[in-house]
Design a protein around this motif. Structure first.
Motif, PDB file in Angstrom:
ATOM      1  N   HIS A 234      49.395   6.715  30.537  1.00  0.00           N
ATOM      2  CA  HIS A 234      49.009   7.488  29.275  1.00  0.00           C
ATOM      3  C   HIS A 234      48.281   8.481  29.366  1.00  0.00           C
ATOM      4  O   HIS A 234      48.352   9.655  28.861  1.00  0.00           O
ATOM      5  CB  HIS A 234      48.862   6.439  28.117  1.00  0.00           C
ATOM      6  N   LYS A 235      47.047   8.129  30.172  1.00  0.00           N
ATOM      7  CA  LYS A 235      45.985   9.359  30.177  1.00  0.00           C
ATOM      8  C   LYS A 235      46.398  10.345  30.763  1.00  0.00           C
ATOM      9  O   LYS A 235      46.180  11.569  30.286  1.00  0.00           O
ATOM     10  CB  LYS A 235      44.743   8.584  31.022  1.00  0.00           C
ATOM     11  N   ALA A 236      47.254  10.374  31.814  1.00  0.00           N
ATOM     12  CA  ALA A 236      47.834  11.260  32.649  1.00  0.00           C
ATOM     13  C   ALA A 236      48.948  11.988  31.492  1.00  0.00           C
ATOM     14  O   ALA A 236      48.754  13.514  31.695  1.00  0.00           O
ATOM     15  CB  ALA A 236      48.569  11.159  33.735  1.00  0.00           C
ATOM     16  N   VAL A 237      49.703  11.407  30.778  1.00  0.00           N
ATOM     17  CA  VAL A 237      50.442  12.020  29.989  1.00  0.00           C
ATOM     18  C   VAL A 237      49.514  13.006  28.979  1.00  0.00           C
ATOM     19  O   VAL A 237      50.131  14.111  28.440  1.00  0.00           O
ATOM     20  CB  VAL A 237      51.316  10.954  29.235  1.00  0.00           C
ATOM     21  N   SER A 238      48.733  12.305  28.407  1.00  0.00           N
ATOM     22  CA  SER A 238      47.786  12.954  27.533  1.00  0.00           C
ATOM     23  C   SER A 238      47.262  14.385  27.791  1.00  0.00           C
ATOM     24  O   SER A 238      46.747  15.227  26.988  1.00  0.00           O
ATOM     25  CB  SER A 238      46.541  12.217  26.742  1.00  0.00           C
ATOM     26  N   GLU A 239      47.056  14.659  29.194  1.00  0.00           N
ATOM     27  CA  GLU A 239      46.536  15.606  29.852  1.00  0.00           C
ATOM     28  C   GLU A 239      47.533  16.894  30.036  1.00  0.00           C
ATOM     29  O   GLU A 239      47.405  17.981  30.349  1.00  0.00           O
ATOM     30  CB  GLU A 239      46.034  15.541  31.406  1.00  0.00           C
ATOM     31  N   ALA A 240      48.926  16.614  29.679  1.00  0.00           N
ATOM     32  CA  ALA A 240      49.910  17.727  29.870  1.00  0.00           C
ATOM     33  C   ALA A 240      49.641  18.788  28.713  1.00  0.00           C
ATOM     34  O   ALA A 240      49.181  18.671  27.826  1.00  0.00           O
ATOM     35  CB  ALA A 240      51.095  17.046  29.595  1.00  0.00           C
ATOM     36  N   GLU A 241      49.794  19.862  29.206  1.00  0.00           N
ATOM     37  CA  GLU A 241      49.636  21.106  28.864  1.00  0.00           C
ATOM     38  C   GLU A 241      50.378  21.185  27.170  1.00  0.00           C
ATOM     39  O   GLU A 241      51.244  21.059  27.107  1.00  0.00           O
ATOM     40  CB  GLU A 241      50.116  22.418  29.417  1.00  0.00           C
ATOM     41  N   GLU A 242      49.563  21.531  26.285  1.00  0.00           N
ATOM     42  CA  GLU A 242      49.999  21.713  24.669  1.00  0.00           C
ATOM     43  C   GLU A 242      50.623  20.593  24.269  1.00  0.00           C
ATOM     44  O   GLU A 242      51.361  20.738  23.337  1.00  0.00           O
ATOM     45  CB  GLU A 242      50.966  22.895  24.782  1.00  0.00           C
ATOM     46  N   LEU A 243      50.236  19.403  24.692  1.00  0.00           N
ATOM     47  CA  LEU A 243      50.640  18.275  24.374  1.00  0.00           C
ATOM     48  C   LEU A 243      49.868  17.829  23.136  1.00  0.00           C
ATOM     49  O   LEU A 243      48.506  17.574  23.284  1.00  0.00           O
ATOM     50  CB  LEU A 243      51.018  17.092  25.083  1.00  0.00           C
ATOM     51  N   THR A 244      50.294  17.526  21.822  1.00  0.00           N
ATOM     52  CA  THR A 244      49.465  17.283  20.898  1.00  0.00           C
ATOM     53  C   THR A 244      49.317  15.663  20.713  1.00  0.00           C
ATOM     54  O   THR A 244      50.196  14.911  21.398  1.00  0.00           O
ATOM     55  CB  THR A 244      49.818  17.712  19.251  1.00  0.00           C
TER      56      THR A 244
ATOM     57  N   THR B  78      55.036  22.220  27.858  1.00  0.00           N
ATOM     58  CA  THR B  78      54.686  20.736  27.991  1.00  0.00           C
ATOM     59  C   THR B  78      55.660  20.180  29.064  1.00  0.00           C
ATOM     60  O   THR B  78      55.396  19.369  30.000  1.00  0.00           O
ATOM     61  CB  THR B  78      54.659  20.074  26.786  1.00  0.00           C
ATOM     62  N   LEU B  79      56.861  20.351  28.734  1.00  0.00           N
ATOM     63  CA  LEU B  79      57.739  19.654  29.692  1.00  0.00           C
ATOM     64  C   LEU B  79      57.740  20.181  31.286  1.00  0.00           C
ATOM     65  O   LEU B  79      57.787  19.393  32.038  1.00  0.00           O
ATOM     66  CB  LEU B  79      59.364  20.108  29.365  1.00  0.00           C
ATOM     67  N   TRP B  80      57.266  21.330  31.366  1.00  0.00           N
ATOM     68  CA  TRP B  80      56.880  21.992  32.722  1.00  0.00           C
ATOM     69  C   TRP B  80      55.758  21.269  33.325  1.00  0.00           C
ATOM     70  O   TRP B  80      55.966  20.729  34.409  1.00  0.00           O
ATOM     71  CB  TRP B  80      56.728  23.376  32.827  1.00  0.00           C
ATOM     72  N   SER B  81      54.860  21.013  32.542  1.00  0.00           N
ATOM     73  CA  SER B  81      53.339  20.364  32.877  1.00  0.00           C
ATOM     74  C   SER B  81      53.931  18.897  33.402  1.00  0.00           C
ATOM     75  O   SER B  81      53.422  18.610  34.426  1.00  0.00           O
ATOM     76  CB  SER B  81      52.689  20.414  31.643  1.00  0.00           C
TER      77      SER B  81
END
Length: 385
Positions: A267-277, A255-258
């Motif tokens: 926030h919408k872009a944040v929510s699309e990060a890999e493996e972010l719940t 998630t950090l890497w993504s």
């Protein structure tokens, strides 16, 4: 059990339970007069950042003292013992024990000796388990049926106490035997150097400022992305400490890497990060956006410098040749090749020889006996003509 183990049956095994400050202080004064003590810890860390210490075991080879950390709140006597320069503290595979003492006492044992490291030189066996170590020296079969016990439950069972006690009693008996082998090979100082190097490596691994760039494929990120990765990595470590939860529960490495790759600004872009719940987004979304904003306020010359890219495939032959050279040297000395040169040492040497990258001579794993015996010979043999 064989005859040797019969000598330590339940009647003969001298176990002392210490559960108050005064008794601990008295024992620490006793140990402070000894040259060597064997030490072990039992802990759990399934859902926490920090280890929860369930037991500390110490023996001089006769009595096994089991210290109850759930009943003691005055640790200064043990803290002083752990840094007493006159008392050698003997462990086996002690990296997690270092974490226990760092957390509980705020110090790392000094001086200390690790029999797992020692056996890589004594018999060329790398990463030897405690069970195999005891069999190697004492011809005793050690049962490990209490390995997964809950060491924070009280009272401990008799089986748990015996298991914990034998860990240090046997270790105290093995230590002088292993040291004798090392002295015959004139390698005791090599082992002690590696123990100090292990402590240095532990401190580096515990410092997010020093190991943030260890995330897989971080080198692919842009300078701005690397800057965000570093900020988020350091923040995550602090947050995990604060909440006392595993770092991955805050945010996973992926998630950090993504986030570092996309540098999200809403926030919408944040929510699309890999493996972010969803939970992580609710709890930490604002912090993530704040860190991105900090990066965006920087000028390019304030960004994190690019990381080294992996060596090209052409360096593979050089790596193989160096490994073979190291293996020959190790076999000639009858030590484990992995002890002579670990991957974290091999890679920078290959890079230096391949493209001229500077060698970090501040790393203790590359200095001392190892520099004379293997590092300089490798550099001499494989340097470009």
């Amino acid at each position: 059990m064989n005859d040797q183990d019969d000598a330590l049956n339940d009647d003969a095994l001298n176990i002392v339970w210490v559960a108050d400050n005064e008794s601990l202080s008295s024992w620490c004064h006793y140990w402070a007069e000894l040259p060597v003590i064997a030490v072990d810890t039992e802990f759990i860390r399934r859902t926490t950042y920090f280890p929860i210490t369930g037991l500390i075991q110490i023996s001089e080879g006769d009595k096994a003292v089991l210290i109850d950390p759930l009943s003691i709140d005055e640790w200064e006597p043990l803290r002083s013992l752990m840094v007493n320069p006159s008392v050698m503290k003997v462990f086996h595979a002690c990296s997690e024990d270092l974490d226990v003492f760092d957390r509980l006492l705020g110090v790392l044992p000094t001086p200390f000796y690790d029999t797992q490291i020692g056996e890589a030189y004594a018999s060329a066996q790398w990463s030897l388990s405690y069970v195999k170590l005891i069999h190697e020296y004492l011809q005793i079969e050690v049962a490990k049926d209490e390995t997964r016990s809950d060491w924070t439950q009280r009272p401990l069972t008799d089986a748990q106490k015996r298991y914990a006690a034998l860990d240090v009693v046997y270790l105290a008996k093995v230590y002088p035997m292993q040291v004798a082998r090392l002295q015959e090979k004139d390698m005791l100082e090599w082992v002690l150097e590696d123990c100090e190097s292990l402590k240095w490596q532990y401190q580096m691994n515990s410092d997010p400022e020093q190991n943030w760039d260890g995330i897989k494929t971080a080198w692919r990120l842009s300078p701005a992305g690397l800057t965000l990765l570093r900020l988020l990595f350091i923040w995550r470590d602090g947050q995990a400490r604060k909440e006392n939860v595993p770092k991955g529960q805050i945010l996973k490495d992926r998630t950090l890497w993504s986030l570092a790759k996309t540098l999200p600004t809403h926030h919408k872009a944040v929510s699309e990060a890999e493996e972010l719940t969803g939970r992580q987004h609710r709890l930490y979304g604002e912090v993530i956006l704040e860190q991105v904003a900090l990066v965006n306020e920087l000028s390019p010359d304030e960004y994190q410098l690019p990381l080294e890219v992996p060596l090209p495939s052409q360096a593979g032959e050089l790596t193989k040749s160096i490994k073979a050279f190291v293996r020959e040297k190790a076999e000639a000395l009858n030590i484990a090749p992995e002890a002579m040169m670990k991957r974290k040492l091999l890679d920078p040497l290959v890079r230096h020889l391949f493209d001229g990258t500077d060698v970090d001579w501040q790393n203790p794993a590359i200095t001392g006996w190892r520099r004379d015996v293997i590092v300089d010979p490798v550099l001499e043999k494989f340097k470009k003509s």
